[in-house]
Scaffold this motif. Structure first.
Motif, PDB file in Angstrom:
ATOM      1  N   ALA A   1       0.825  -1.212   0.000  1.00 54.45           N
ATOM      2  CA  ALA A   1       0.000   0.000   0.000  1.00 54.45           C
ATOM      3  C   ALA A   1       0.860   1.263   0.000  1.00 54.45           C
ATOM      4  CB  ALA A   1      -0.945  -0.009   1.201  1.00 54.45           C
ATOM      5  N   ASP A   2       1.916   1.284   0.827  1.00 51.73           N
ATOM      6  CA  ASP A   2       2.751   2.493   0.921  1.00 51.73           C
ATOM      7  C   ASP A   2       3.432   2.803  -0.414  1.00 51.73           C
ATOM      8  OD1 ASP A   2       1.989   2.654   3.545  1.00 51.73           O
ATOM      9  OD2 ASP A   2       3.780   1.661   4.319  1.00 51.73           O
ATOM     10  N   ALA A   3       4.015   1.791  -1.014  1.00 58.11           N
ATOM     11  CA  ALA A   3       4.696   2.007  -2.298  1.00 58.11           C
ATOM     12  C   ALA A   3       3.704   2.397  -3.389  1.00 58.11           C
ATOM     13  CB  ALA A   3       5.455   0.740  -2.699  1.00 58.11           C
ATOM     14  N   PHE A   4       2.513   1.823  -3.361  1.00 55.87           N
ATOM     15  CA  PHE A   4       1.495   2.173  -4.353  1.00 55.87           C
ATOM     16  C   PHE A   4       1.053   3.626  -4.201  1.00 55.87           C
ATOM     17  CE2 PHE A   4      -3.180   1.931  -5.540  1.00 55.87           C
ATOM     18  CZ  PHE A   4      -2.932   2.079  -6.885  1.00 55.87           C
ATOM     19  N   ALA A   5       0.836   4.074  -2.962  1.00 54.55           N
ATOM     20  CA  ALA A   5       0.457   5.468  -2.732  1.00 54.55           C
ATOM     21  C   ALA A   5       1.565   6.404  -3.196  1.00 54.55           C
ATOM     22  CB  ALA A   5       0.142   5.692  -1.254  1.00 54.55           C
ATOM     23  N   HIS A   6       2.820   6.027  -2.948  1.00 56.06           N
ATOM     24  CA  HIS A   6       3.943   6.866  -3.383  1.00 56.06           C
ATOM     25  C   HIS A   6       4.011   6.941  -4.903  1.00 56.06           C
ATOM     26  CE1 HIS A   6       7.804   8.875  -3.071  1.00 56.06           C
ATOM     27  NE2 HIS A   6       8.315   8.012  -3.920  1.00 56.06           N
ATOM     28  N   SER A   7       3.677   5.835  -5.592  1.00 56.67           N
ATOM     29  CA  SER A   7       3.718   5.841  -7.057  1.00 56.67           C
ATOM     30  C   SER A   7       2.645   6.738  -7.661  1.00 56.67           C
ATOM     31  CB  SER A   7       3.535   4.413  -7.589  1.00 56.67           C
ATOM     32  OG  SER A   7       2.227   3.936  -7.332  1.00 56.67           O
ATOM     33  N   LEU A   8       1.571   7.017  -6.903  1.00 62.73           N
ATOM     34  CA  LEU A   8       0.533   7.935  -7.376  1.00 62.73           C
ATOM     35  C   LEU A   8       0.879   9.395  -7.110  1.00 62.73           C
ATOM     36  CD1 LEU A   8      -2.704   6.035  -6.238  1.00 62.73           C
ATOM     37  CD2 LEU A   8      -1.567   5.960  -8.450  1.00 62.73           C
ATOM     38  N   GLY A   9       2.025   9.650  -6.471  1.00 67.10           N
ATOM     39  CA  GLY A   9       2.441  11.011  -6.173  1.00 67.10           C
ATOM     40  C   GLY A   9       2.023  11.495  -4.812  1.00 67.10           C
ATOM     41  N   LEU A  10       1.476  10.623  -3.965  1.00 71.47           N
ATOM     42  CA  LEU A  10       0.996  11.031  -2.646  1.00 71.47           C
ATOM     43  C   LEU A  10       2.149  11.042  -1.648  1.00 71.47           C
ATOM     44  CD1 LEU A  10      -2.314   8.950  -2.493  1.00 71.47           C
ATOM     45  CD2 LEU A  10      -1.997  11.298  -3.273  1.00 71.47           C
ATOM     46  N   ALA A  11       2.115  12.009  -0.736  1.00 72.32           N
ATOM     47  CA  ALA A  11       3.168  12.115   0.274  1.00 72.32           C
ATOM     48  C   ALA A  11       3.009  11.062   1.356  1.00 72.32           C
ATOM     49  CB  ALA A  11       3.165  13.515   0.901  1.00 72.32           C
ATOM     50  N   GLY A  12       1.796  10.600   1.598  1.00 68.39           N
ATOM     51  CA  GLY A  12       1.545   9.593   2.617  1.00 68.39           C
ATOM     52  C   GLY A  12       0.475   8.628   2.161  1.00 68.39           C
ATOM     53  N   THR A  13       0.303   7.572   2.911  1.00 68.43           N
ATOM     54  CA  THR A  13      -0.670   6.535   2.570  1.00 68.43           C
ATOM     55  C   THR A  13      -1.998   6.805   3.257  1.00 68.43           C
ATOM     56  OG1 THR A  13       1.154   4.961   2.436  1.00 68.43           O
ATOM     57  CG2 THR A  13      -1.083   4.061   2.531  1.00 68.43           C
ATOM     58  N   PRO A  14      -3.077   6.979   2.519  1.00 63.61           N
ATOM     59  CA  PRO A  14      -4.387   7.156   3.158  1.00 63.61           C
ATOM     60  C   PRO A  14      -4.772   5.914   3.959  1.00 63.61           C
ATOM     61  CG  PRO A  14      -4.470   7.834   0.860  1.00 63.61           C
ATOM     62  CD  PRO A  14      -3.156   7.153   1.056  1.00 63.61           C
TER      63      PRO A  14
END
Length: 764
Positions: free
Chosen positions: A471-484
């Motif tokens: 989940a963390d790596a996927f959120a980072h790949s979308l450009g998000l600073a943190g994981t929702p």
């Protein structure tokens, strides 16, 4: 004499009567031929079938001449008014297999406007219903039936005015049921044919209640036709539709593969966080192709569409999903149909039945829910014996289960590898977009949650494992600073590993007990505000905007970096330790009582960054390297050039400044003169108003005494007292320059004038 009787000539039959007689004869001939529909199983052309002349004429004008395999086997049975279950590969011509019987059956029944609704065609999606209606108009142009399209998107009363006059209706289930419940005068009592296109999708759980309610309003004495690429043969489903001895036509059931022969199929195993990079690299290398990309949710579709529009890969980009308005969806459908090179991001709304011409590639970015969905998605290309390519992206946890599903459905698919040197990364650009545009960031958060929820809600848990996704790596790949943070992932973790969850709870409780033993920090409303979390959107890093724990001295493992640990021996003065501990406690208490503004002042300042065109971050002010500096020459040459250039600019600026200063002085002088003129005018008005009229004279006549005194003052050169001057006796007597005036009578004789002159001389 009896009148002479003449023989009356026989009346000729009108052309209408002759035409009707011929039509009836043709209809009877067709009925006779259709008593044995199996005899037409080897027909190759539409003209070989017992069809009406009007239907043949419409097919010829539309360009349909040769029969496909499903049409060759299903059309004679459907024309013979038998119930048919038709299953064939995508792109095999199933639409004509039920539209032609609809037209001919109503034609043979002499159906007209007064008979009401004769045929009902139900489609699971609006786009497919539009496509069916377009084909119906093309082949039925010579018939006199009235046809309508009921799919929503328009006001209900507009459709209510015309729906009762339709002979053929193409509709979606929800809108059709709404008219059955709310439209006065709309009934299906005379219905002859019911058609369900993509029947397996309509019969599933998503439409179960709606279809049950629709079927209850239909007569049981009717013909039913079901067509799909993956047909249902459930006894329960067939009983719901009141089918009578249905004929099952599966032309590709014995085929080696369930997908078209000219469809090339491959799959790629990649990490979840690399999917968008691979997709962007794929698009950049296929700019001259027509591509359809399937995603699992509407929010993902919109995020990828908005992000790739900003990336500008060099090919038209379109998106289609269920949250769009109906008119826009139809426009996008037609727009992509006429495009030669384009990329369409869409959900499964475009996976069934839609006929997009000349599609080169179908890319399934997200894993389909089952093998049937994969077949429908891949069927958007390689239609009608054309060539096409399909690419499926799988994460490592989905590979084993999905490949087993495809193998059971006889889907031939091979693995390919991605060249690392050809892959381009867009993560920095996406981070830049999320940093600069709050809307892109919001869409990214919603896309993350939507994808995780879609995986969590899938029925086949052997393929979709939400707890094993990065989940963390996927959120980072979308450009998000943190994981929702999302609740259902925690529920899934508890369901998958209750022992692991129990151990985690025990460790959390132990940590809480250890924290309770330490110094307790006062809780303020700001503490509670920053500890609140929106479980759907907000990220964990939002809770770290104010780190109270970091303010404590010596607390936490993070303070061990570059700090000196105290030795195990006692210090010289224990009182100093007590003072330090007390001071630390007081500091933490004061910080707890601080307001929001005070905390912001004391906290460390943020660092401002700027992003270049490639999305790379830079400091606001960066030092230039010596090598780059010397490219423009040595320091002295650059200094002279700067002084020369700046000097020329200063000369131009000096001329402008002087002109501006001159103009300001002229304006100032003009304003001063205007003020002086206004003052003089005001003084003149006040002077003319004072002392000219007597307050005691009711007849408004001149005061003779004051007039004479004013004349006398004029003769001696004295001026009248202004409104701003003081009339005090002390000033009159103390002024040495002011002349005295003698009050005397008017002289009448020469002697009087001489006496007056002596007095004046004596006064001087």
């Amino acid at each position: 004499m009896s009148p002479h009787k003449t023989k009356q000539p026989e009346k000729k039959e009108s052309a209408r009567v002759v035409r009707r007689r011929n039509e009836q004869a043709a209809i009877e001939a067709m009925e006779t031929k259709l008593k044995n529909p199996e005899s037409f199983g080897d027909s190759k052309y539409f003209n070989d079938l017992p069809l009406s002349d009007k239907t043949k004429d419409g097919l010829k004008k539309a360009g349909f001449t040769q029969l496909t395999e499903i049409q060759r086997k299903a059309l004679p049975l459907a024309l013979a008014k038998r119930d048919v279950l038709g299953a064939a590969k995508t792109g095999s011509g199933k639409t004509l297999a039920f539209l032609i019987p609809v037209l001919d059956i109503l034609y043979r029944s002499h159906w007209n406007a007064s008979d009401g609704l004769g045929a009902l065609i139900i489609s699971p999606t609006r786009e497919l219903a539009v496509q069916i209606f377009e084909v119906l108009k093309r082949i039925g142009r010579t018939h006199t039936f009235s046809a309508g399209l009921i799919i929503g998107g328009k006001e209900l009363h507009v459709e209510q005015e015309r729906i009762a006059q339709m002979n053929i209706l193409v509709a979606t289930p929800g809108r059709l049921l709404q008219h059955m419940d709310q439209t006065v005068g709309f009934n299906c009592d005379n219905l002859q044919v019911l058609v369900l296109d993509e029947a397996d999708r309509i019969m599933d759980m998503g439409f179960q209640r709606t279809i049950n309610a629709v079927v209850e309003n239909l007569p049981k004495q009717r013909q039913t036709l079901l067509f799909s690429a993956t047909q249902t043969r459930s006894v329960k489903d067939l009983a719901r539709l009141s089918l009578k001895d249905p004929e099952y036509v599966a032309v590709h059931e014995q085929a080696e593969h369930s997908t078209p022969q000219k469809l090339t199929q491959h799959y790629v195993v990649c990490e979840l966080q690399d999917k968008l990079d691979i997709l962007y690299s794929f698009i950049k290398t296929h700019l001259k192709s027509k591509v359809i990309v399937f995603l699992s949710s509407c929010k993902q579709t919109r995020f990828v569409y908005e992000s790739f529009c900003k990336l500008q890969p060099g090919i038209p980009i379109i998106h289609l999903h269920g949250k769009q308005k109906q008119t826009k969806r139809v426009d996008i459908f037609r727009q992509f149909t006429h495009k030669q090179n384009a990329v369409l991001f869409c959900t499964d709304i475009a996976a069934r039945g839609l006929d997009f011409p000349a599609v080169d590639w179908v890319v399934q970015l997200d894993c389909p829910e089952d093998a049937e969905t994969y077949i429908h998605r891949a069927g958007r290309t390689a239609r009608f014996d054309a060539e096409g390519h399909a690419l499926l992206m799988l994460v490592p946890t989905e590979k084993e289960g999905m490949l087993e599903e495809l193998k059971n459905k006889k889907v031939p698919i091979e693995e390919i590898k991605i060249r690392a040197n050809k892959q381009q990364s867009i993560q920095t650009q996406l981070q830049s977009f999320c940093f600069q545009d709050p809307e892109i960031k919001y869409l990214g958060q919603r896309a993350f949650v939507a994808y995780m929820r879609s995986v969590y809600l899938q029925r086949k848990k052997n393929i979709f494992k939400v707890t094993e996704l990065p989940a963390d790596a996927f959120a980072h790949s979308l450009g998000l600073a943190g994981t929702p943070k999302i609740k259902f992932v925690k529920k899934a973790e508890k369901a998958v590993g209750p022992v692991k969850a129990a151990v985690k709870d025990i460790s959390d409780k132990e940590d809480e007990e250890v924290e309770d033993e330490g110094t307790q920090k006062a809780k303020t409303k700001y503490d509670r505000m920053f500890q609140k979390r929106n479980q759907d959107i907000l990220s964990e890093h939002y809770n770290k905007l104010v780190d109270y724990e970091g303010d404590k001295l010596g607390d936490g493992d993070d303070d061990d970096f570059m700090t000196i640990g105290r030795a195990d021996h006692a210090l010289e003065s224990d009182s100093d330790d007590n003072m330090k501990d007390t001071k630390a406690d007081n500091m933490s208490k004061r910080q707890a009582k601080m307001g929001k503004k005070e905390l912001a002042k004391r906290s460390s300042k943020g660092e401002k960054l700027v992003f270049d065109e490639e999305g790379k971050p830079h400091q606001l002010y960066e030092m230039e390297d010596e090598a780059d500096f010397l490219k423009a020459g040595d320091a002295k040459a650059q200094k002279d050039a700067f002084i020369s250039e700046t000097g020329e600019l200063m000369k131009v600026a000096d001329v402008d400044d002087k002109a501006l200063a001159k103009q300001k002085r002229a304006d100032k002088k003009y304003k001063r003169k205007m003020k002086e003129r206004e003052a003089r005018d005001m003084a003149a008005e006040e002077g003319s108003d004072s002392g000219e009229y007597s307050e005691d004279d009711d007849d408004d006549e001149m005061d003779q005494e004051s007039l004479s005194s004013s004349d006398e003052d004029e003769q001696h050169g004295t001026q009248k007292r202004k409104w701003f001057q003081k009339a005090s006796d002390d000033e009159d007597e103390g002024s040495s320059s002011k002349k005295r005036v003698l009050q005397v009578d008017q002289p009448e004789t020469i002697q009087d004038q001489e006496a007056l002159a002596l007095k004046l001389l004596g006064g001087l």
